[in-house]
Write a protein that holds these residues in place. Structure first.
Motif, PDB file in Angstrom:
ATOM      1  N   ALA A 154      14.506   3.005  27.176  1.00  0.00           N
ATOM      2  CA  ALA A 154      13.343   2.126  27.202  1.00  0.00           C
ATOM      3  C   ALA A 154      13.274   1.445  28.565  1.00  0.00           C
ATOM      4  O   ALA A 154      13.738   1.990  29.564  1.00  0.00           O
ATOM      5  CB  ALA A 154      13.431   1.121  26.064  1.00  0.00           C
ATOM      6  N   ALA A 155      12.728   0.234  28.593  1.00  0.00           N
ATOM      7  CA  ALA A 155      12.537  -0.468  29.865  1.00  0.00           C
ATOM      8  C   ALA A 155      13.844  -0.851  30.539  1.00  0.00           C
ATOM      9  O   ALA A 155      13.824  -1.323  31.687  1.00  0.00           O
ATOM     10  CB  ALA A 155      11.682  -1.711  29.651  1.00  0.00           C
ATOM     11  N   GLN A 195      17.288   5.158  39.392  1.00  0.00           N
ATOM     12  CA  GLN A 195      16.248   6.013  39.942  1.00  0.00           C
ATOM     13  C   GLN A 195      16.786   7.331  40.474  1.00  0.00           C
ATOM     14  O   GLN A 195      16.087   8.349  40.451  1.00  0.00           O
ATOM     15  CB  GLN A 195      15.494   5.273  41.049  1.00  0.00           C
ATOM     16  CG  GLN A 195      14.555   4.190  40.521  1.00  0.00           C
ATOM     17  CD  GLN A 195      13.764   3.537  41.625  1.00  0.00           C
ATOM     18  OE1 GLN A 195      14.102   2.465  42.114  1.00  0.00           O
ATOM     19  NE2 GLN A 195      12.682   4.181  42.037  1.00  0.00           N
ATOM     20  N   LYS A 196      18.032   7.319  40.940  1.00  0.00           N
ATOM     21  CA  LYS A 196      18.633   8.549  41.447  1.00  0.00           C
ATOM     22  C   LYS A 196      19.359   9.326  40.360  1.00  0.00           C
ATOM     23  O   LYS A 196      19.448  10.548  40.412  1.00  0.00           O
ATOM     24  CB  LYS A 196      19.607   8.220  42.585  1.00  0.00           C
ATOM     25  CG  LYS A 196      18.932   7.662  43.826  1.00  0.00           C
ATOM     26  CD  LYS A 196      19.948   7.360  44.912  1.00  0.00           C
ATOM     27  CE  LYS A 196      19.271   6.820  46.168  1.00  0.00           C
ATOM     28  NZ  LYS A 196      20.250   6.509  47.247  1.00  0.00           N
ATOM     29  N   SER A 234       4.553   7.936  37.324  1.00  0.00           N
ATOM     30  CA  SER A 234       3.565   7.009  37.861  1.00  0.00           C
ATOM     31  C   SER A 234       3.586   5.696  37.081  1.00  0.00           C
ATOM     32  O   SER A 234       3.537   4.612  37.671  1.00  0.00           O
ATOM     33  CB  SER A 234       2.168   7.639  37.786  1.00  0.00           C
ATOM     34  OG  SER A 234       1.178   6.735  38.239  1.00  0.00           O
ATOM     35  N   PHE A 235       3.670   5.784  35.749  1.00  0.00           N
ATOM     36  CA  PHE A 235       3.761   4.584  34.919  1.00  0.00           C
ATOM     37  C   PHE A 235       5.004   3.776  35.278  1.00  0.00           C
ATOM     38  O   PHE A 235       4.945   2.548  35.400  1.00  0.00           O
ATOM     39  CB  PHE A 235       3.801   4.965  33.441  1.00  0.00           C
ATOM     40  CG  PHE A 235       4.190   3.825  32.531  1.00  0.00           C
ATOM     41  CD1 PHE A 235       3.250   2.906  32.103  1.00  0.00           C
ATOM     42  CD2 PHE A 235       5.516   3.671  32.114  1.00  0.00           C
ATOM     43  CE1 PHE A 235       3.608   1.845  31.277  1.00  0.00           C
ATOM     44  CE2 PHE A 235       5.883   2.616  31.290  1.00  0.00           C
ATOM     45  CZ  PHE A 235       4.925   1.700  30.879  1.00  0.00           C
ATOM     46  N   LEU A 236       6.130   4.446  35.434  1.00  0.00           N
ATOM     47  CA  LEU A 236       7.380   3.755  35.750  1.00  0.00           C
ATOM     48  C   LEU A 236       7.274   2.990  37.063  1.00  0.00           C
ATOM     49  O   LEU A 236       7.757   1.862  37.176  1.00  0.00           O
ATOM     50  CB  LEU A 236       8.535   4.757  35.815  1.00  0.00           C
ATOM     51  CG  LEU A 236       8.973   5.383  34.487  1.00  0.00           C
ATOM     52  CD1 LEU A 236      10.010   6.477  34.739  1.00  0.00           C
ATOM     53  CD2 LEU A 236       9.533   4.332  33.538  1.00  0.00           C
ATOM     54  N   ALA A 237       6.647   3.598  38.058  1.00  0.00           N
ATOM     55  CA  ALA A 237       6.501   2.930  39.356  1.00  0.00           C
ATOM     56  C   ALA A 237       5.661   1.663  39.221  1.00  0.00           C
ATOM     57  O   ALA A 237       6.010   0.612  39.781  1.00  0.00           O
ATOM     58  CB  ALA A 237       5.867   3.885  40.359  1.00  0.00           C
ATOM     59  N   ARG A 280       7.614  -0.936  36.961  1.00  0.00           N
ATOM     60  CA  ARG A 280       8.767  -1.498  37.686  1.00  0.00           C
ATOM     61  C   ARG A 280       8.314  -2.673  38.546  1.00  0.00           C
ATOM     62  O   ARG A 280       8.973  -3.725  38.571  1.00  0.00           O
ATOM     63  CB  ARG A 280       9.420  -0.416  38.546  1.00  0.00           C
ATOM     64  CG  ARG A 280      10.661  -0.907  39.309  1.00  0.00           C
ATOM     65  CD  ARG A 280      11.296   0.203  40.123  1.00  0.00           C
ATOM     66  NE  ARG A 280      11.909   1.224  39.275  1.00  0.00           N
ATOM     67  CZ  ARG A 280      11.413   2.442  39.092  1.00  0.00           C
ATOM     68  NH1 ARG A 280      10.294   2.811  39.713  1.00  0.00           N
ATOM     69  NH2 ARG A 280      12.028   3.304  38.312  1.00  0.00           N
ATOM     70  N   GLU A 281       7.208  -2.519  39.217  1.00  0.00           N
ATOM     71  CA  GLU A 281       6.691  -3.583  40.073  1.00  0.00           C
ATOM     72  C   GLU A 281       6.348  -4.828  39.247  1.00  0.00           C
ATOM     73  O   GLU A 281       6.667  -5.957  39.638  1.00  0.00           O
ATOM     74  CB  GLU A 281       5.453  -3.085  40.817  1.00  0.00           C
ATOM     75  CG  GLU A 281       4.881  -4.069  41.814  1.00  0.00           C
ATOM     76  CD  GLU A 281       3.715  -3.493  42.595  1.00  0.00           C
ATOM     77  OE1 GLU A 281       2.932  -4.290  43.164  1.00  0.00           O
ATOM     78  OE2 GLU A 281       3.573  -2.258  42.643  1.00  0.00           O
ATOM     79  N   VAL A 282       5.712  -4.628  38.094  1.00  0.00           N
ATOM     80  CA  VAL A 282       5.336  -5.750  37.223  1.00  0.00           C
ATOM     81  C   VAL A 282       6.567  -6.473  36.698  1.00  0.00           C
ATOM     82  O   VAL A 282       6.677  -7.705  36.777  1.00  0.00           O
ATOM     83  CB  VAL A 282       4.475  -5.261  36.039  1.00  0.00           C
ATOM     84  CG1 VAL A 282       4.266  -6.382  35.024  1.00  0.00           C
ATOM     85  CG2 VAL A 282       3.131  -4.736  36.531  1.00  0.00           C
ATOM     86  N   LEU A 283       7.530  -5.702  36.167  1.00  0.00           N
ATOM     87  CA  LEU A 283       8.692  -6.315  35.535  1.00  0.00           C
ATOM     88  C   LEU A 283       9.603  -6.997  36.543  1.00  0.00           C
ATOM     89  O   LEU A 283      10.166  -8.062  36.259  1.00  0.00           O
ATOM     90  CB  LEU A 283       9.468  -5.262  34.744  1.00  0.00           C
ATOM     91  CG  LEU A 283       8.711  -4.611  33.578  1.00  0.00           C
ATOM     92  CD1 LEU A 283       9.613  -3.657  32.821  1.00  0.00           C
ATOM     93  CD2 LEU A 283       8.129  -5.654  32.639  1.00  0.00           C
ATOM     94  N   GLU A 284       9.752  -6.412  37.706  1.00  0.00           N
ATOM     95  CA  GLU A 284      10.582  -7.045  38.733  1.00  0.00           C
ATOM     96  C   GLU A 284       9.988  -8.386  39.146  1.00  0.00           C
ATOM     97  O   GLU A 284      10.717  -9.358  39.349  1.00  0.00           O
ATOM     98  CB  GLU A 284      10.727  -6.118  39.943  1.00  0.00           C
ATOM     99  CG  GLU A 284      11.649  -4.924  39.684  1.00  0.00           C
ATOM    100  CD  GLU A 284      11.791  -4.016  40.894  1.00  0.00           C
ATOM    101  OE1 GLU A 284      11.034  -4.223  41.893  1.00  0.00           O
ATOM    102  OE2 GLU A 284      12.639  -3.106  40.858  1.00  0.00           O
TER     103      GLU A 284
END
Length: 317
Positions: A88-89, A106-107, A296-299, A302-306
Motif C-alpha cells: 500500500a502507501a 523506488q529502486k 504515474s499515480f505513484l509519482a 508521493r509528492e502529495v504525501l511527502e
C-alpha cells in the motif's frame, strides 16, 4: 549468420521459460494482518487471478516493521516471478517515516498494478451536532481543541488523510491514533471520540448499528457502494483524493514478461462481476491499472504525501 544461428535457440528458450509461467503456485506477501481489508482484498483478487493463471495464489501474511518485514521477505526471494508484495502507501511513506531502511523502495521494487482502491470515510458519532462536512468543520472551528478524531496507526493513510483535511480546511482536531481502524470504530461507538477517519469497511458496523454517520468519503469520485455519500472533493476541497489502495509490486529484476502477464491477469479478474460483489462491502473498487498508469499515480501521490508528512511533522508513534 553464425551469430543468428547461436542467438535464436537462446531467445526461444528464454521465451519458452517465461511463457511457461506460472509452473507452480505464486505467492503474494501481505504486510497486513489476516481478516483486514487489505488481506480480504488480496484473497479475493488472488483467487480470481489464480483461476485465470490455473495456479494457486498463496497469501503470506508477514506483519511487522511498518511493512518492512514483508518487503524484505520479497526482496530476499528469487527474482523468478513467484513472489510478489501486495503493498500500500507504505511504498511512498516509509522512506520518510522509517529510519535506517535497508533498501531504497523506488529502486528495489517495480510497480505492477494498483489492484484495489478502498474509500476512507469521515465518520462522526451518531449524536454529534453536525450533519454535513461544512457543519462539522464549522463546529471544529468554533470549539478549538475540543473535537477528537481517531485514525489507525500514525503515518497510515487515515492519519495522512486527516492531516491533509486539517491543512486545507485550516482546522485543528485532537488526533487520537489507534493500533487499527476497528479500535477507532469501537471507541467512536462508545463515545470516547467524536469522529474518525477510517475505511468504509471498518466504519460499516458502527453505521449499520446506528452508532455513527458517514459525512464524506476521501475518494476522487463517489463510491458505487455509497452513491448518496458525497466526497470531500465535492465539499470544497477540489482534487482531494486520499483513498487507501492496495497494489502489486515485483522485486526489481523480475522478468518483464511475467510482470506483464500478472498485470493482465489482474485486469481480467477486475472485470469479473463476482469480484465486484466481494469487494463492494469493503467499499473497495477493482482498478487494475497498467504499470505505466500506476507509476504515474505513484509519482503524483508521493509528492502529495511527502508534503503532508513534512508540513504536519508526522512521525511513527
Amino acid at each position: 549468420m553464425t551469430g543468428i544461428a547461436l542467438s535464436a535457440p537462446f531467445a526461444a528458450s528464454r521465451v519458452f521459460a517465461q511463457g511457461d509461467w506460472p509452473a507452480r503456485a505464486v505467492k503474494f506477501v501481505v504486510p497486513f494482518s489476516a481478516g483486514g481489508a487489505a488481506d480480504t482484498a488480496a484473497r479475493a483478487v488472488g483467487t480470481k487471478v489464480g483461476d485465470i493463471l490455473a495456479q494457486s495464489i498463496i497469501i503470506d501474511n508477514r506483519t511487522g516493521g511498518n511493512a518492512v518485514v514483508a518487503a524484505n521477505a520479497v526482496l530476499g526471494a528469487p527474482k523468478d516471478g513467484y513472489t510478489f508484495i501486495w503493498d500500500a502507501a507504505n511504498q511512498l511513506t516509509n522512506p520518510m517515516l522509517v529510519k535506517d531502511l535497508p533498501f531504497n523502495y523506488q529502486k528495489a521494487f517495480v510497480p505492477i498494478t494498483m489492484a484495489v482502491k478502498v474509500s476512507q470515510a469521515l465518520v462522526v458519532r451518531n449524536d454529534f451536532p453536525a450533519k454535513t462536512v461544512e457543519e462539522f468543520l464549522d463546529y471544529v472551528r468554533s470549539h478549538p481543541g475540543a473535537v477528537s478524531c481517531g485514525t489507525p496507526p500514525s503515518g497510515a493513510m487515515g492519519h495522512l488523510a486527516l492531516a491533509l483535511l486539517q491543512q486545507r480546511a485550516n482546522v485543528k482536531l485532537i488526533h487520537t491514533p489507534y493500533r487499527g481502524g476497528a479500535d477507532a470504530a469501537r471507541d467512536l461507538m462508545g463515545g470516547q471520540i467524536d469522529s474518525a477517519l477510517i475505511t468504509t469497511s471498518t466504519a460499516r458496523g458502527a453505521v449499520s448499528a446506528g452508532k455513527a454517520r458517514i459525512l464524506a468519503l476521501t475518494s476522487a469520485q463517489r463510491n458505487p457502494a455509497y452513491p448518496d455519500v458525497p466526497t470531500l472533493a465535492e465539499r470544497g476541497f477540489p482534487k482531494y483524493d486520499m483513498d487507501d489502495w492496495f497494489a502489486l509490486f515485483a522485486a526489481a529484476g523480475t522478468p518483464q514478461a511475467i510482470i506483464t502477464r500478472l498485470q493482465q491477469a489482474v485486469a481480467q479478474a477486475a472485470r469479473d462481476p463476482g469480484l465486484t460483489t466481494i469487494l463492494a462491502p469493503l467499499g473497495a473498487v477493482a482498478v487494475a491499472s497498467t504499470p505505466q498508469e500506476f507509476a504515474s499515480f505513484l509519482a503524483q501521490q508521493r509528492e502529495v504525501l511527502e508534503k503532508v508528512i513534512r508540513e504536519a511533522n508526522i512521525t511513527l508513534g
